[in-house]
Write a protein that holds these residues in place. Structure first.
Motif, short mmCIF file in Angstrom:
data_model
loop_
_atom_site.label_atom_id
_atom_site.label_comp_id
_atom_site.label_asym_id
_atom_site.label_seq_id
_atom_site.Cartn_x
_atom_site.Cartn_y
_atom_site.Cartn_z
N VAL A 1 -83.67 5.48 89.40
CA VAL A 1 -82.31 5.95 89.17
C VAL A 1 -81.44 4.70 89.19
N LEU A 2 -81.28 4.12 88.03
CA LEU A 2 -80.67 2.78 88.01
C LEU A 2 -79.20 2.79 88.37
N LYS A 3 -78.47 3.69 87.75
CA LYS A 3 -77.02 3.61 87.94
C LYS A 3 -76.55 4.63 88.95
N ILE A 4 -75.80 4.14 89.89
CA ILE A 4 -75.29 5.03 90.92
C ILE A 4 -74.37 6.07 90.30
N LEU A 5 -73.60 5.63 89.32
CA LEU A 5 -72.68 6.56 88.68
C LEU A 5 -73.46 7.70 88.02
N ALA A 6 -74.57 7.36 87.40
CA ALA A 6 -75.40 8.39 86.76
C ALA A 6 -75.93 9.36 87.80
N ALA A 7 -76.35 8.81 88.93
CA ALA A 7 -76.86 9.66 90.00
C ALA A 7 -75.75 10.56 90.54
N ASP A 8 -74.56 9.98 90.69
CA ASP A 8 -73.42 10.76 91.17
C ASP A 8 -73.12 11.93 90.24
N ARG A 9 -73.14 11.62 88.97
CA ARG A 9 -72.79 12.67 88.00
C ARG A 9 -73.85 13.77 87.96
N TRP A 10 -75.10 13.34 87.99
CA TRP A 10 -76.17 14.35 88.00
C TRP A 10 -75.98 15.25 89.22
N ASN A 11 -75.70 14.61 90.33
CA ASN A 11 -75.54 15.32 91.59
C ASN A 11 -74.44 16.38 91.51
N LYS A 12 -73.30 15.96 90.97
CA LYS A 12 -72.18 16.90 90.88
C LYS A 12 -72.54 18.06 89.96
N SER A 13 -73.07 17.73 88.80
CA SER A 13 -73.40 18.78 87.83
C SER A 13 -74.45 19.71 88.41
N PHE A 14 -75.46 19.14 89.05
CA PHE A 14 -76.55 19.96 89.58
C PHE A 14 -76.01 21.01 90.55
N TRP A 15 -75.21 20.58 91.52
CA TRP A 15 -74.71 21.53 92.51
C TRP A 15 -73.76 22.54 91.88
N LYS A 16 -73.01 22.06 90.90
CA LYS A 16 -72.09 22.98 90.21
C LYS A 16 -72.89 24.11 89.56
N TYR A 17 -73.93 23.74 88.83
CA TYR A 17 -74.70 24.77 88.12
C TYR A 17 -75.50 25.64 89.10
N ALA A 18 -76.09 24.99 90.09
CA ALA A 18 -76.99 25.72 90.98
C ALA A 18 -76.23 26.66 91.91
N VAL A 19 -75.04 26.25 92.30
CA VAL A 19 -74.32 27.06 93.29
C VAL A 19 -73.18 27.83 92.65
N GLN A 20 -72.33 27.11 91.94
CA GLN A 20 -71.14 27.77 91.40
C GLN A 20 -71.50 28.72 90.26
N GLU A 21 -72.43 28.28 89.42
CA GLU A 21 -72.73 29.09 88.24
C GLU A 21 -74.05 29.84 88.38
N ASP A 22 -74.61 29.79 89.56
CA ASP A 22 -75.77 30.62 89.88
C ASP A 22 -76.95 30.43 88.94
N MET A 23 -77.18 29.20 88.51
CA MET A 23 -78.36 28.94 87.68
C MET A 23 -79.57 28.77 88.58
N GLU A 24 -80.71 29.06 88.02
CA GLU A 24 -81.95 28.77 88.74
C GLU A 24 -82.00 27.26 88.91
N VAL A 25 -82.47 26.80 90.05
CA VAL A 25 -82.27 25.39 90.38
C VAL A 25 -82.96 24.42 89.41
N SER A 26 -84.12 24.79 88.88
CA SER A 26 -84.75 23.84 87.95
C SER A 26 -83.97 23.79 86.64
N ASP A 27 -83.44 24.94 86.20
CA ASP A 27 -82.58 24.91 85.01
C ASP A 27 -81.35 24.03 85.26
#
Lengths: 418, 281
Positions: A262-288
């Motif tokens: 995971v080279l770029k911290i910014l990329a990791a940060d963004r993935w992190n934000k999007s992941f939790w948004k989809y998994a929690v806020q939008e109720d997506m299955e976590v792998s999706d």
């Protein structure tokens, strides 16, 4: 006037060079620290390269500045972009020389040059290299979200989980031993930091660090999800020592990792934000949610190659409270590093009775939870339907008489004017 | 008295009319026909009654995209990201599984090209072989093909902000996910600073902190400043990845990516690389 000015500058330049013994060829480059050298008076720091450009500051003889840009040529001078306490701007090279001192970095006897590098970039003083961002211990409440770094991101994930009644508590500044103990009580294990194929690195604010490699037996019967946001955590999962695989083996229903660095911290940060948004806020299955978030890195997070996600675990995992919140998580209890081992029950009849009782309890909890879920979803559906029906009805009611009302209003107004 | 009454009636009717207009302007039902959002959606999920629900937006360096979710007749969710021009910049089908590999790589590639030519703004990019063409095995019995095309400048070889990624279900052959970045190049793609000079600038910057021991990995790219959260104009940059010697004590290798403006030589950004651990402590 121009000739006189140019002549004065040339003389001044010659004088400076004579006094400082500075070599003709430039030794200045970006990243270095330079010292202002003036024969008399102060050196102008200008907004852009050039002797007619706006002055943004006047630098005293001996001022240390950092070179952040350049060189550029203007008005027969070589100009460097400088940055310092008085601001940033451009200055002519003849009035600068390499400083003998090292760059003005945070002073900490324990830090190494690498640590200074990070400290300088991120502005953390006295913080060890392994911590990109200084965490602030924050207890919210249950379900462990374990991490070593990036408090903002963890807080974000914690907040989101908390909205689903997950009763989140955030642990920072952990050691691997603490993390071990928490795995057994966690429903979500979230790690954001330095990882590898076979381990996660934990540290304390004293810069001590320890590795979580799961070589010690540990059970994670409550664990629904393990998210390991670190380099290569999902690489080569056929390797028995792979950390993601180990999480799966000890009981995690689903484990998510990264199969590249995971080279770029910014990329990791963004993935992190999007992941939790989809998994929690939008109720997506976590792998999706993990794959969707990874897809988004194309919009500026990365070029090639993207960091690919690895997911282990066949069960679909949602982060909505689909199961009862364990009462033990309501009030966080102080963590005991060495958890007492419960006394083993050796009576086979009692064991069997206990087993049956446990099974009944489990089934009862499942049925209760299913009813709660159904009730909740019905309530949500009902509320939504009612809201939409009211809004539609109001629109219909208002649309028909609106013209009539306007007409009446205009008519009355006209009558009034007459 | 009568005049006052009439005035009051006029005021009242005016107020009711105003309230009605405001109410009418309020967002209607959450769900809208997909065709209202983007006609392209209908070509991806060809269902006549398809409706979509807005779920939020994604702020990126290349603009802010609106996100929508649609439910297909089979009950599957498809998530769309749509740009300001009502063009679909990405979609993702949830709950897609492929328990067997039915398609060959060539068949999957053909499907990806057909799809890409319909949707990517520069179909010519798909005439070149994909930069990535691979079968992804999710290790849980699921498979899909991934294809990536990356635009390059024909003269300087610079990466361009023109990338297309298509994933094909290895069993059903449908496009599971599609995401693209496309932007016209507005900067000069010929670098004014040589790569060696840029590397020297980067090394000078890094040297006070760690000694660069590995050969720099340097690439040229046209990009928006991706090191910022969002926004910024296009730049031609040298991206220089520098690494130091392995630190036995810490078990890490210090590493950073330095961005240098390839037209002016200005240092743009240093991105410390999140180091992985290379040995147990």
């Amino acid at each position: 006037v121009r000739s006189l000015f140019a002549l004065t500058m040339i003389l001044l330049m010659a004088l400076v060079q004579t006094r400082s013994g500075y070599a003709q060829e430039s030794q200045i480059s970006i990243g270095q620290t330079v010292e202002v050298v003036t024969n008399d008076g102060r050196l102008n720091l200008r907004r852009k390269p050039g002797i007619r450009q706006e002055i943004v500051a006047k630098l005293e003889n001996g001022t240390l500045m950092r070179v952040v840009g350049g060189p550029q040529t203007a008005d027969n001078f070589t100009w460097w972009e400088l940055e310092g306490e008085l601001g940033s701007g451009w200055a002519a090279e003849p009035f600068l020389r390499l400083a003998e001192t090292k760059p003005n970095l945070p002073s900490n006897a324990q830090t190494t040059t690498t640590e200074q590098f990070i400290a300088d970039l991120y502005g953390f003083q006295g913080w060890c290299f392994l911590g990109w961002r200084k965490p602030t211990p924050t207890d919210i409440s249950p379900v462990s979200v374990d991490t070593v770094e990036t408090i903002d991101e963890v807080k974000y994930a914690g907040d989101k989980l908390a909205t689903t009644d997950y009763n989140v508590r955030i642990h920072n500044n952990n050691t691997a031993v603490e993390a071990f103990n928490r795995i057994s009580e966690s429903k979500v294990f979230f790690f954001y930091g330095h990882g590898s194929n076979n381990g996660l690195l934990f540290h304390t604010d004293q810069c001590e660090h320890s590795m979580l490699s799961l070589s010690t037996p540990v059970e994670a019967k409550n664990l629904q999800l393990a998210v390991l946001l670190g380099c290569e955590t999902g690489q080569d999962i056929n390797d028995k020592s792979n950390i993601l695989r180990r999480f799966s083996e000890i009981g995690a229903e689903k484990s998510i990792g990264f199969n590249q660095k995971v080279l770029k911290i910014l990329a990791a940060d963004r993935w992190n934000k999007s992941f939790w948004k989809y998994a929690v806020q939008e109720d997506m299955e976590v792998s999706d949610a993990a794959f969707k978030a990874a897809n988004e890195e194309i919009w500026g997070f990365y070029w090639l190659p993207p960091s690919y996600i690895t997911v282990i675990g066949e069960e679909e995992v949602y982060l909505k409270p689909r199961r009862a919140v364990d009462p033990q998580f309501i009030e966080p209890t102080p963590l005991a590093l060495q958890q007492p081992t419960p006394q083993a029950n050796t009576n086979p009849i009692q064991q069997a009775q206990q087993g049956v009782q446990d099974w009944f309890d489990e089934q009862r909890q499942r049925v209760e939870q299913a009813f709660r879920d159904l009730e909740e979803s019905l309530r949500e559906e009902f509320n939504r339907a009612i809201r939409e029906a009211i809004a539609d009805a109001l629109r219909q009611i208002c649309l028909v008489p609106i013209g009539l009302v306007l007409f009446v209003g205009v008519f009355i107004n006209k009558r009034l004017r007459r | 008295m009568k005049s006052r009454l009439v005035r009051f009636a006029a005021l009242l009717s005016g107020s009711i009319a105003l309230a009605a207009i405001i109410l009418w302007l309020l967002p209607r039902s959450v769900e809208r026909p997909a065709s209202q959002i983007s006609p392209e959606i209908q070509t991806i999920v060809p269902e006549p009654e398809l409706s979509v629900k807005r779920t939020g937006e994604i702020a990126t360096n290349y603009g802010t995209f609106q996100s929508f979710v649609a439910k297909t007749e089979q009950g599957h969710s498809v998530r769309f990201d749509v740009d300001d021009n009502s063009e679909v910049v990405g979609f993702y089908r949830e709950h897609q599984t492929a328990s067997a590999v039915i398609l060959t790589l060539e068949q999957a590639r053909s499907r990806a090209i057909d799809f890409g030519k319909l949707h990517f703004p520069d179909p010519e990019l798909l005439d070149s072989p994909p930069d990535i063409a691979e079968l992804i095995d999710l290790q849980d019995g699921r498979f899909y093909y991934r294809f990536v095309w990356q635009g390059r400048d024909t003269i300087s070889g610079a990466y361009l902000p023109q990338t297309l990624r298509i994933e094909i279900n290895a069993e059903s052959g449908i496009v599971d996910s599609y995401v693209r970045l496309y932007e016209r190049v507005t900067v000069d793609t010929k670098p004014q600073i040589e790569s060696l000079a840029a590397e020297q600038i980067a090394i000078n910057m890094i040297n006070p902190y760690f000694s660069v021991t590995a050969k720099p990995e340097t690439t040229l790219a046209v990009t928006r400043p991706i090191w910022k959260i969002e926004g910024g104009n296009q730049l031609l940059v040298w991206q220089i990845h520098l690494s130091g010697a392995f630190d036995k004590e810490k078990g890490i290798t210090p590493s950073a990516i330095v961005f240098v403006d390839a037209l002016t030589g200005t240092l743009l950004h240093i991105e410390p690389v999140l180091p992985n651990i290379e040995q147990e402590n």
